[in-house]
Design a protein around this motif. Structure first.
Motif, PDB file in Angstrom:
ATOM      1  N   VAL A 133       3.875  11.429   5.274  1.00 35.11           N
ATOM      2  CA  VAL A 133       3.422  10.198   5.932  1.00 35.11           C
ATOM      3  C   VAL A 133       2.689  10.534   7.230  1.00 35.11           C
ATOM      4  CG1 VAL A 133       4.217   8.136   7.143  1.00 35.11           C
ATOM      5  CG2 VAL A 133       5.078   8.663   4.860  1.00 35.11           C
ATOM      6  N   ILE A 134       3.388  11.454   7.994  1.00 36.00           N
ATOM      7  CA  ILE A 134       2.761  11.806   9.272  1.00 36.00           C
ATOM      8  C   ILE A 134       1.386  12.452   9.037  1.00 36.00           C
ATOM      9  CG2 ILE A 134       2.948  13.379  11.243  1.00 36.00           C
ATOM     10  CD1 ILE A 134       6.006  12.771  11.166  1.00 36.00           C
ATOM     11  N   SER A 135       1.406  13.375   8.044  1.00 36.08           N
ATOM     12  CA  SER A 135       0.115  14.056   7.829  1.00 36.08           C
ATOM     13  C   SER A 135      -0.954  13.075   7.321  1.00 36.08           C
ATOM     14  CB  SER A 135       0.275  15.221   6.848  1.00 36.08           C
ATOM     15  OG  SER A 135       0.460  14.724   5.539  1.00 36.08           O
ATOM     16  N   GLN A 136      -0.450  12.150   6.462  1.00 38.80           N
ATOM     17  CA  GLN A 136      -1.428  11.167   5.958  1.00 38.80           C
ATOM     18  C   GLN A 136      -1.934  10.255   7.086  1.00 38.80           C
ATOM     19  OE1 GLN A 136      -2.969  10.847   3.036  1.00 38.80           O
ATOM     20  NE2 GLN A 136      -1.948  12.719   2.406  1.00 38.80           N
ATOM     21  N   GLN A 137      -0.931   9.896   7.917  1.00 41.70           N
ATOM     22  CA  GLN A 137      -1.339   9.038   9.044  1.00 41.70           C
ATOM     23  C   GLN A 137      -2.361   9.762   9.916  1.00 41.70           C
ATOM     24  OE1 GLN A 137       2.373   7.844  10.842  1.00 41.70           O
ATOM     25  NE2 GLN A 137       2.107   5.735  10.101  1.00 41.70           N
ATOM     26  N   ARG A 138      -2.067  11.017  10.153  1.00 45.50           N
ATOM     27  CA  ARG A 138      -3.017  11.778  10.996  1.00 45.50           C
ATOM     28  C   ARG A 138      -4.366  11.897  10.302  1.00 45.50           C
ATOM     29  NH1 ARG A 138       0.903  15.931  13.745  1.00 45.50           N
ATOM     30  NH2 ARG A 138       1.703  14.509  15.319  1.00 45.50           N
TER      31      ARG A 138
ATOM     32  N   SER B 270      11.061   3.161   5.966  1.00 42.98           N
ATOM     33  CA  SER B 270      10.480   1.810   6.004  1.00 42.98           C
ATOM     34  C   SER B 270       9.057   1.764   5.446  1.00 42.98           C
ATOM     35  CB  SER B 270      10.469   1.268   7.436  1.00 42.98           C
ATOM     36  OG  SER B 270       9.547   2.014   8.196  1.00 42.98           O
ATOM     37  N   SER B 271       8.478   2.979   5.284  1.00 43.10           N
ATOM     38  CA  SER B 271       7.120   2.995   4.686  1.00 43.10           C
ATOM     39  C   SER B 271       7.254   2.914   3.192  1.00 43.10           C
ATOM     40  CB  SER B 271       6.417   4.327   5.035  1.00 43.10           C
ATOM     41  OG  SER B 271       6.280   4.428   6.389  1.00 43.10           O
TER      42      SER B 271
ATOM     43  N   PRO C 184      -4.414   1.453   4.581  1.00 41.45           N
ATOM     44  CA  PRO C 184      -4.948   2.772   4.260  1.00 41.45           C
ATOM     45  C   PRO C 184      -3.863   3.813   4.025  1.00 41.45           C
ATOM     46  CG  PRO C 184      -5.711   2.031   6.427  1.00 41.45           C
ATOM     47  CD  PRO C 184      -4.826   0.981   5.897  1.00 41.45           C
ATOM     48  N   LEU C 185      -2.707   3.687   4.755  1.00 38.43           N
ATOM     49  CA  LEU C 185      -1.630   4.673   4.575  1.00 38.43           C
ATOM     50  C   LEU C 185      -1.045   4.578   3.177  1.00 38.43           C
ATOM     51  CD1 LEU C 185       0.211   6.871   5.681  1.00 38.43           C
ATOM     52  CD2 LEU C 185       1.715   5.062   6.549  1.00 38.43           C
ATOM     53  N   ARG C 186      -0.789   3.342   2.810  1.00 32.85           N
ATOM     54  CA  ARG C 186      -0.233   3.163   1.466  1.00 32.85           C
ATOM     55  C   ARG C 186      -1.212   3.658   0.411  1.00 32.85           C
ATOM     56  NH1 ARG C 186       1.615  -2.426   0.027  1.00 32.85           N
ATOM     57  NH2 ARG C 186       2.488  -1.294  -1.758  1.00 32.85           N
TER      58      ARG C 186
END
Ligand SMILES: Nc1nc2c(ncn2[C@@H]2O[C@@H]3COP(=O)(O)O[C@H]4[C@@H](O)[C@H](n5cnc6c(=O)[nH]c(N)nc65)O[C@@H]4COP(=O)(O)O[C@H]3[C@H]2O)c(=O)[nH]1
Length: 823
Positions: free
Chosen positions: A218-223, A29-30, A41-43
């Protein structure tokens, strides 16, 4: 593409991470960016990551294309491979250009544009790869196909990892590589179906690993974002903390400065306070602080010094303790009302010391109010002005009183006169002004000295005061002149009664410590409103009445009469005319011979003053000489007479007439004020005549009024050689003792005795006595006013040596004398 997950705060970062880990759906979904200006910011991070990984993948992609196209082209030698390669490299170049553009313009581009910049070239790249099997496999050998599909699978596998940041474009890329190649290999004999299946499986595996890689990314970027956010927040917090620290420091600094300022101010205030206290403690003015209810709260040492109250005796007690009984309630009501309305009262008030003594203070009372304006204290500052008050009173008394007698003076007289007139006008009453002058006071002053004169004046003042009512005012005008103001007269007769009493009171002699003096007085009376309605007129008219009383023979009183004013007017007129007469040469001298009783030969002359007023004729000397004496002209006239007589004597001598002495008359004023001896000496010097040719005639009353003063002058004249004659002898009260001591050469018997001698035996006896007396005293004797030969014979018979009178000659001008005696 699906919506990308929202950015969560630090608190829910773990939840977000677990959601990302929880399933592919959430990862799927991302997507890079669905909204044009979404601030995601994630995108943004995924796009950044996509470009970053693309920088490594794109060159590898170019190498793979070159390799693939190169291999196949070498085997087939067709144009397909170069054309494909050209298309492939163009796409790769486009992607590289996008990478560079992104690196340069990243900050200014929206997330959406940045995503498109990566995705669209990637899609083109996918298309290029999808075409490769379709173009190449039909002509390729099975082994060649296997080799190509293996390379394609490798590219798809590599893309699954490298393209993890993007979702659908990556999936399309993987499928574009694997599906056409798998389909095109299906017809390969032998291994075609197996490879087909393997290719599909590999595509699924690549998709799965792409999902895993993306999920992990994604997770790492989110973190990372969360960490960055946390770091940012931490930075912000740190900045905030630093700012707060700075603010705290500057606040501390300000606080320090403020506290220092407060300390300084407090020190200054306390210094000022100490100074104020020391000023209050040491000031000469009394200070009293009161509560609004009038209770004394504080006093200073000066207060104690002035009032006599020690601080412990007054503090806590009412300030009214100081109140004197010199002010009524109205005074204090006014004081409080002024204090309430203006906040201050200042003025003078009488207070009382602790010993009961009243004192005058100059006081200021100020109201001290609180912030609401309610009075909290009254501060009273005062000084003792009692001494000043008494000094002022003394000065005022001095200004209005005669220092010798203590009676009022002229100033007080004017004040009282004005007041008396105003009162009399209001009450329709009369008001008397009595001017009193001592008769012959000057004689006392001159003969017994000023000290005795002063004593006499004090006695007179006391005697007069004793005769007056309390409502009357007695003042001394100066010299021997006193004025009495009689208030509330019913009729002028009341003033006459008082005048009689006063004259009677002088019948008794005045007993002074060293002398007993008989003194008489004269009075002039003017009545308000009959004789004047203002002070000047009343005084002037009373003065005229006094003059009349004196002229009438002294020891009398006179009411003012309008005729006096007329007489005074004439007198003034005469005075003015006399002043002009001197300048206009209207004065002249006549000479009356003196003859020897034995043979009637001329032995000398008496110079007699004449005033010829032209049309009005001659003015008798008896009329104008008293005026000249009163107005002070006698000095000038006497000097003229002396000069004229000396000049005449000199002329007669030059002409050789050989007449002896010429006598001149000298008035009492001339004797008293002029330097007669000096004048005669000077005049004789100027005319070059001997003083022995002059005789000075002085009236008996003038000599006897003040023998102490006239004696030395007469002696001076005699020493110079001038003969001294006593005129009008017998009319005054000569003391034989004085007469004996006086330097007199000649006695002139008054003509009244000569006139009466023929008819009255006693008068003749007096004349004889005078003649005998003169002989005894070794003086010459002259009989004046000899009008008949009988008189002349009688006088010669009794031994009178020199005769003067109409019998021999009237006074006549010098020219006439010369004419008659030269014949
Ligand atoms: N009835 C009568 N009178 C006679 C007779 N013989 C002389 N007399 C007047 O008697 C006055 C004599 O002068 P006195 O006694 O000094 O009295 C003088 C003298 O006191 C004063 N007097 C005159 N000249 C002067 C002057 O130059 N200086 C001053 N201070 N007084 C003067 O004025 C007085 C009056 O002077 P006169 O009017 O000139 O009046 C003169 C003279 O004219 C006489 O036989 N019968």
């Amino acid at each position: 593409m699906d919506e990308s997950p929202p950015i969560r705060g630090t608190a829910d970062a773990d939840a977000s991470a677990s959601a990302a880990r929880g399933g592919l759906d959430s990862v799927m979904s991302s997507r890079v960016d669905a909204r044009p200006d979404a601030n995601d910011p994630l995108r943004s991070a995924l796009i950044e990551e996509a470009f970053r990984q693309g920088r490594a993948g794109i060159p590898m992609m170019a190498i793979a294309m070159l390799g693939m196209a190169g291999i196949h082209w070498l085997m087939t030698d067709t144009l397909i491979e170069p054309l494909w390669l050209l298309a492939g490299l163009s796409v790769v170049s486009l992607r590289m250009a996008m990478v560079v553009l992104h690196a340069l313009r990243r900050e200014r581009l929206s997330i959406r544009v940045r995503a498109r910049m990566f995705e669209w070239p990637l899609m083109l790249n996918s298309l290029v790869w999808a075409l490769l099997p379709v173009l190449v496999f039909p002509a390729a050998e099975p082994t060649e196909r296997l080799a190509l599909i293996t390379i394609i699978a490798g590219l798809a596998g590599g893309g699954a990892a490298l393209l993890a940041p993007v979702l659908w474009p990556s999936r399309i890329y993987i499928l574009s590589l694997m599906i056409p190649a798998s389909i095109m290999i299906l017809d390969t004999p032998g291994s075609g179906p197996v490879v087909f299946i393997l290719g599909l499986c590999f595509a699924l595996a690549a998709l799965f690993s792409h999902s895993q890689a993306r999920n992990a990314l994604v997770i790492s970027q989110q973190r990372l974002i969360e960490n960055q956010s946390l770091l940012g927040e931490m930075d912000e917090q740190r900045v905030l903390v630093e700012r707060l620290n700075q603010e705290l420091l500057s606040a501390q600094e300000r606080l320090l400065k403020h506290s220092l300022k407060l300390e300084t101010e407090a020190e200054e205030r306390s210094a000022r306070m100490r100074l104020a206290i020391s000023v209050i403690e040491n000031t000469a003015e009394g200070v009293m602080v009161m509560a609004p209810n009038g209770i004394v709260l504080e006093v200073n040492p000066a207060f104690t010094r002035i009032t006599g109250y020690a601080s412990e005796d007054i503090i806590g007690r009412s300030a009214s303790l100081l109140r004197s009984d010199r002010h009524d309630d109205d005074f204090f009501d006014l004081l409080w009302s002024r204090l309430r309305s203006t906040g201050r009262w200042d003025g003078e008030m009488w207070s009382r010391r602790s010993n009961g003594e009243a004192f005058l203070e100059r006081r200021t009372i100020d109201v001290v109010r609180d912030a609401e304006g309610i009075p909290t204290h009254y501060v009273s500052v005062f000084n003792d002005v009692t001494e000043d008050y008494h000094k002022d009173q003394k000065l005022l008394h001095q200004a209005l009183h005669d220092p010798l007698t203590g009676l009022g003076n002229r100033k007080l007289l004017l004040e009282r006169l004005e007041h008396g007139i105003a009162q009399a006008r209001r009450l329709f009453r009369k008001f008397g002004v009595l001017i009193l002058d001592l008769d012959q006071f000057k004689a006392v002053n001159d003969s017994l000295g000023h000290h005795v004169g002063d004593q006499l004046l004090c006695e007179v003042a006391a005697r007069l005061e004793g005769r007056l009512r309390a409502s009357d005012t007695l003042v001394r005008l100066g010299g021997d002149e006193f004025v009495i103001l009689m208030a509330g007269l019913d009729r002028p007769g009341d003033a006459a009664v008082l005048a009689h009493e006063l004259l009677d009171s002088f019948a008794q002699p005045f007993e002074l410590p060293s002398h007993r003096i008989h003194m008489r007085t004269s009075l002039g009376i003017a009545i308000y409103p009959d004789d004047g309605t203002n002070p000047d007129v009343l005084m002037k008219n009373a003065d005229m009445a006094l003059y009349a009383a004196k002229s009438a023979g002294r020891n009398a009183f006179h009411f003012f009469r309008p005729v006096f004013a007329e007489q005074a007017r004439r007198r003034l007129e005469l005075e003015l005319a006399l002043r002009e007469a001197v300048d206009r040469r209207e004065l002249s001298l006549h000479y009356q011979p003196k003859v020897a009783a034995s043979d009637h030969s001329v032995v000398g002359f008496e110079a007699l003053l004449r005033w010829n007023r032209g049309e009005e004729g001659f003015v008798p000397p008896d009329r104008f000489i008293p005026v000249a004496e009163d107005c002070g002209l006698i000095g000038q006239i006497g000097a003229w007479v002396l000069a004229e007589a000396c000049g005449q004597v000199a002329r007669w001598h030059r002409e050789g007439h050989g007449w002896q002495r010429v006598a001149i008359n000298v008035s009492a004023r001339q004797l008293a004020h002029d330097d007669l001896v000096g004048m005669i000496r000077e005049e004789c010097g100027r005319q070059e005549i001997s003083p022995r040719l002059l005789e000075v005639e002085v009236t008996e009353s003038c000599v006897m009024a003040n023998p102490e003063q006239t004696g030395p002058i007469l002696k001076g004249l005699r020493d110079m050689g001038v003969s001294v004659a006593i005129d009008d002898f017998g009319t005054g009260h000569s003391s034989l003792a004085y007469l004996r001591r006086l330097p007199v050469d000649v006695i002139k018997i008054d003509r009244s005795f000569i006139r009466e001698a023929g008819e009255d035996a006693s008068a003749e006896a007096i004349v004889k006595t005078i003649v005998d007396l003169s002989r005894t005293l070794d003086m010459g004797v002259v009989a004046e006013g000899v009008e008949t030969f009988e008189q002349a014979e009688m006088l010669a018979g009794i031994g009178c040596g020199i005769l003067q009178g109409y019998c021999f000659a009237r006074p006549m001008p010098a020219s006439e004398i010369e004419r008659r005696w030269d014949e």
